[in-house]
Design a protein around this motif. Structure first.
Motif, PDB file in Angstrom:
ATOM      1  N   SER A  53      -2.208  -8.497 -10.420  1.00 14.78           N
ATOM      2  CA  SER A  53      -1.061  -8.787  -9.565  1.00 14.78           C
ATOM      3  C   SER A  53      -1.336  -8.418  -8.118  1.00 14.78           C
ATOM      4  N   ASN A  54      -1.950  -7.256  -7.904  1.00 13.91           N
ATOM      5  CA  ASN A  54      -2.262  -6.833  -6.543  1.00 13.91           C
ATOM      6  C   ASN A  54      -3.197  -7.804  -5.847  1.00 13.91           C
ATOM      7  N   MET A  55      -4.170  -8.330  -6.588  1.00 16.15           N
ATOM      8  CA  MET A  55      -5.141  -9.231  -5.999  1.00 16.15           C
ATOM      9  C   MET A  55      -4.486 -10.542  -5.564  1.00 16.15           C
ATOM     10  N   VAL A  56      -3.637 -11.089  -6.429  1.00 18.30           N
ATOM     11  CA  VAL A  56      -2.947 -12.334  -6.079  1.00 18.30           C
ATOM     12  C   VAL A  56      -1.990 -12.095  -4.908  1.00 18.30           C
ATOM     13  N   ASN A  57      -1.284 -10.986  -4.960  1.00 21.52           N
ATOM     14  CA  ASN A  57      -0.365 -10.671  -3.867  1.00 21.52           C
ATOM     15  C   ASN A  57      -1.101 -10.453  -2.556  1.00 21.52           C
ATOM     16  N   ALA A  58      -2.335  -9.943  -2.653  1.00 16.51           N
ATOM     17  CA  ALA A  58      -3.109  -9.656  -1.450  1.00 16.51           C
ATOM     18  C   ALA A  58      -3.425 -10.916  -0.656  1.00 16.51           C
ATOM     19  N   VAL A  59      -3.471 -12.069  -1.327  1.00 19.90           N
ATOM     20  CA  VAL A  59      -3.731 -13.323  -0.612  1.00 19.90           C
ATOM     21  C   VAL A  59      -2.432 -14.047  -0.281  1.00 19.90           C
ATOM     22  N   GLY A  60      -1.288 -13.375  -0.490  1.00 17.89           N
ATOM     23  CA  GLY A  60      -0.004 -13.979  -0.162  1.00 17.89           C
ATOM     24  C   GLY A  60       0.526 -14.912  -1.215  1.00 17.89           C
ATOM     25  N   GLY A  61       0.030 -14.747  -2.468  1.00 19.85           N
ATOM     26  CA  GLY A  61       0.458 -15.644  -3.537  1.00 19.85           C
ATOM     27  C   GLY A  61      -0.369 -16.915  -3.538  1.00 19.85           C
ATOM     28  N   ILE A  62      -0.176 -17.741  -4.546  1.00 21.33           N
ATOM     29  CA  ILE A  62      -0.941 -18.982  -4.678  1.00 21.33           C
ATOM     30  C   ILE A  62      -0.006 -20.145  -4.989  1.00 21.33           C
ATOM     31  N   ASP A  63      -0.413 -21.345  -4.626  1.00 21.34           N
ATOM     32  CA  ASP A  63       0.343 -22.569  -4.906  1.00 21.34           C
ATOM     33  C   ASP A  63      -0.465 -23.441  -5.843  1.00 21.34           C
ATOM     34  N   ASP A  87       2.849 -30.168 -13.499  1.00 21.03           N
ATOM     35  CA  ASP A  87       2.597 -30.947 -12.282  1.00 21.03           C
ATOM     36  C   ASP A  87       3.564 -30.657 -11.131  1.00 21.03           C
ATOM     37  N   LYS A  88       4.418 -29.652 -11.271  1.00 21.07           N
ATOM     38  CA  LYS A  88       5.333 -29.293 -10.190  1.00 21.07           C
ATOM     39  C   LYS A  88       4.692 -28.180  -9.358  1.00 21.07           C
ATOM     40  N   LEU A  89       4.439 -28.458  -8.090  1.00 16.02           N
ATOM     41  CA  LEU A  89       3.809 -27.468  -7.229  1.00 16.02           C
ATOM     42  C   LEU A  89       4.653 -26.199  -7.208  1.00 16.02           C
ATOM     43  N   THR A  90       4.038 -25.101  -7.584  1.00 17.87           N
ATOM     44  CA  THR A  90       4.764 -23.841  -7.742  1.00 17.87           C
ATOM     45  C   THR A  90       4.064 -22.724  -6.978  1.00 17.87           C
ATOM     46  N   HIS A  91       4.845 -21.988  -6.193  1.00 20.55           N
ATOM     47  CA  HIS A  91       4.295 -20.813  -5.517  1.00 20.55           C
ATOM     48  C   HIS A  91       4.431 -19.616  -6.454  1.00 20.55           C
ATOM     49  N   MET A  92       3.343 -18.940  -6.727  1.00 25.12           N
ATOM     50  CA  MET A  92       3.335 -17.826  -7.662  1.00 25.12           C
ATOM     51  C   MET A  92       2.903 -16.545  -6.984  1.00 25.12           C
ATOM     52  N   ASN A  93       3.663 -15.485  -7.234  1.00 24.78           N
ATOM     53  CA  ASN A  93       3.220 -14.158  -6.811  1.00 24.78           C
ATOM     54  C   ASN A  93       2.329 -13.589  -7.906  1.00 24.78           C
ATOM     55  N   GLY A  94       1.919 -12.344  -7.751  1.00 29.10           N
ATOM     56  CA  GLY A  94       0.986 -11.761  -8.704  1.00 29.10           C
ATOM     57  C   GLY A  94       1.480 -11.756 -10.135  1.00 29.10           C
ATOM     58  N   MET A 106      -7.700 -10.008   3.649  1.00 27.03           N
ATOM     59  CA  MET A 106      -8.479  -9.384   2.584  1.00 27.03           C
ATOM     60  C   MET A 106      -9.303  -8.221   3.128  1.00 27.03           C
ATOM     61  N   ALA A 107      -9.655  -8.292   4.403  1.00 24.16           N
ATOM     62  CA  ALA A 107     -10.484  -7.240   4.991  1.00 24.16           C
ATOM     63  C   ALA A 107      -9.600  -6.142   5.570  1.00 24.16           C
ATOM     64  N   THR A 108      -8.828  -5.515   4.721  1.00 23.89           N
ATOM     65  CA  THR A 108      -7.945  -4.434   5.144  1.00 23.89           C
ATOM     66  C   THR A 108      -8.291  -3.167   4.393  1.00 23.89           C
ATOM     67  N   ASP A 109      -7.965  -2.048   4.996  1.00 25.98           N
ATOM     68  CA  ASP A 109      -8.239  -0.770   4.357  1.00 25.98           C
ATOM     69  C   ASP A 109      -7.475  -0.654   3.041  1.00 25.98           C
ATOM     70  N   GLU A 110      -6.241  -1.185   3.033  1.00 22.17           N
ATOM     71  CA  GLU A 110      -5.417  -1.128   1.817  1.00 22.17           C
ATOM     72  C   GLU A 110      -6.067  -1.892   0.679  1.00 22.17           C
ATOM     73  N   PHE A 111      -6.586  -3.072   0.995  1.00 23.04           N
ATOM     74  CA  PHE A 111      -7.219  -3.870  -0.043  1.00 23.04           C
ATOM     75  C   PHE A 111      -8.494  -3.213  -0.540  1.00 23.04           C
ATOM     76  N   LEU A 112      -9.258  -2.660   0.375  1.00 20.28           N
ATOM     77  CA  LEU A 112     -10.491  -1.984  -0.017  1.00 20.28           C
ATOM     78  C   LEU A 112     -10.200  -0.837  -0.986  1.00 20.28           C
ATOM     79  N   LYS A 113      -9.144  -0.084  -0.712  1.00 23.49           N
ATOM     80  CA  LYS A 113      -8.773   1.012  -1.601  1.00 23.49           C
ATOM     81  C   LYS A 113      -8.372   0.478  -2.966  1.00 23.49           C
ATOM     82  N   SER A 114      -7.719  -0.680  -2.972  1.00 24.00           N
ATOM     83  CA  SER A 114      -7.303  -1.281  -4.231  1.00 24.00           C
ATOM     84  C   SER A 114      -8.503  -1.658  -5.074  1.00 24.00           C
ATOM     85  N   VAL A 115      -9.537  -2.210  -4.427  1.00 19.33           N
ATOM     86  CA  VAL A 115     -10.747  -2.620  -5.139  1.00 19.33           C
ATOM     87  C   VAL A 115     -11.417  -1.434  -5.818  1.00 19.33           C
ATOM     88  N   THR A 116     -11.434  -0.276  -5.142  1.00 13.27           N
ATOM     89  CA  THR A 116     -12.112   0.891  -5.712  1.00 13.27           C
ATOM     90  C   THR A 116     -11.486   1.329  -7.026  1.00 13.27           C
TER      91      THR A 116
END
Length: 354
Positions: free
Chosen positions: A185-195, A211-218, A259-269
């Motif tokens: 969920s954090n990873m998908v949210n980190a990119v602002g969700g997906i369509d 076939d209905k374009l849907t915006h999804m959060n994590g 994606m190149a944020t300190d918060e995201f880097l901490k999440s990856v660890t």
């Protein structure tokens, strides 16, 4: 189109369904079936091709790579560092585990295993999904008899999983990447969700319309990837939806500065472990980036079979040989006979020239 004329997918293209006629897996007690493999690939891409190019975060990126570095006591079949330096094709075993999902702390199983081959010369990436219920003999635990492929990690961590896959298909695994379910969920949210456009209509915590374009959060993307029993293709259909989500995340991940944020880097660890060092990842960034130009995906096709009262997926020697040939070809390796286990396969080993 046959099943092994697998999907040819661009990073900005919706994933299409694979050919019909797949066997639907028998229901059973399965741990963390919701692991979706896209997050594994995204981590590899982001760490190597996204974070490293953010020079102002070089120190944080290097620190992150050091924290997720977890070597295993497995003798490499090839000189992997030399391969990276020369920009030769490499293989990475991607594993998704339920450890970390919903606060879980037990070892868990790797219910998602994908062999990823990067071939920079062909500017091609090949993803081969392996059935989690595949009947195998776990390397180093042969006395346990027939077991499911996803249990190899439980028996002996990444080392057992890597060696089991190598023996199962007679292929070299150069590196591995392990990601916990808790990071999806954090990873998908980190990119602002997906369509994306759902591949079928169903309800699973959320309503999804084909076939209905849907915006999804994590969380919504997670549930979209989790559903299996209402899909006519069972687990194979679920894998197709996983690849669809992976493409959507990948499309945004390789272009988004967030994606190149300190918060995201901490999440990856907290979510990833790999035996790729920072120098290895740097070479991936320099020499393998173009492998995302073309992404091919397929899976090892098994059939349901009960062994000692337990449901397994058993792939024929012919089917395994096709996958072995595909992987070795993309690694620029000569043909070899696929792995064979007399306790599992009803078929005799193929001749050495097959």
């Amino acid at each position: 189109m046959g099943r092994h004329d697998y999907d040819n997918q661009q990073p900005d293209t919706d994933s299409s369904r694979e050919a019909s006629g797949h066997h639907q897996l028998s229901p059973g007690v399965l741990l963390a079936r919701k692991i979706f493999f896209g997050i594994l690939l995204v981590v590899v891409v982001i760490i190597s091709w996204g974070l490293i190019r953010a020079s102002h975060l070089y120190t944080q990126a290097k620190t992150t790579s050091q924290k997720i570095y977890a070597p295993v006591q497995v003798t490499k079949q090839r000189k992997t560092h030399t391969l990276l330096q020369q920009g030769q094709p490499i293989s990475i075993l991607l594993m998704g585990t339920d450890t970390g999902a919903y606060g879980r702390t037990y070892t868990g199983r790797t219910d998602t295993l994908i062999v990823m081959v990067l071939n920079p010369e062909r500017k091609n990436m090949t993803l081969i999904s392996l059935p989690r219920d595949a009947a195998v003999t776990v390397s180093g635990h042969e006395e346990e008899g027939v077991a499911k492929l996803n249990s190899a990690y439980t028996y002996g961590g990444p080392k057992a999983a890597i060696k089991t896959v190598q023996n199962y298909l007679n292929i070299p695994i150069d590196y591995y990447m392990l990601v916990n379910m808790g990071g999806l969920s954090n990873m998908v949210n980190a990119v602002g969700g997906i369509d994306i456009k759902p591949l079928l209509t169903f309800k699973y915590y959320y309503n999804f319309t084909k076939d209905k374009l849907t915006h999804m959060n994590g969380d919504m993307a997670l549930q979209y990837c989790r559903m299996r029993h209402d899909d006519p293709l069972g687990d194979y259909g679920r894998q197709t939806r996983q690849r669809q989500v992976m493409m959507a995340v990948l499309k945004k991940a390789i272009n988004i500065k967030a994606m190149a944020t300190d918060e995201f880097l901490k999440s990856v660890t907290k979510q990833a472990r790999t035996d790729l060092t920072f120098d290895d990842l740097t070479m991936l960034a320099l020499k393998y980036r173009q492998t995302t130009t073309k992404i091919d995906s397929t899976h090892l096709q098994g059939v349901g079979k009960e062994i000692n009262g337990v449901d397994f997926e058993v792939a024929s020697q012919e089917e395994k040989q096709k996958i072995t040939n595909l992987i070795r070809k993309n690694l620029n390796l000569e043909v070899r006979t696929t792995g064979y286990d007399s306790n599992i396969s009803p078929y005799q080993p193929l001749p050495n020239n097959q």
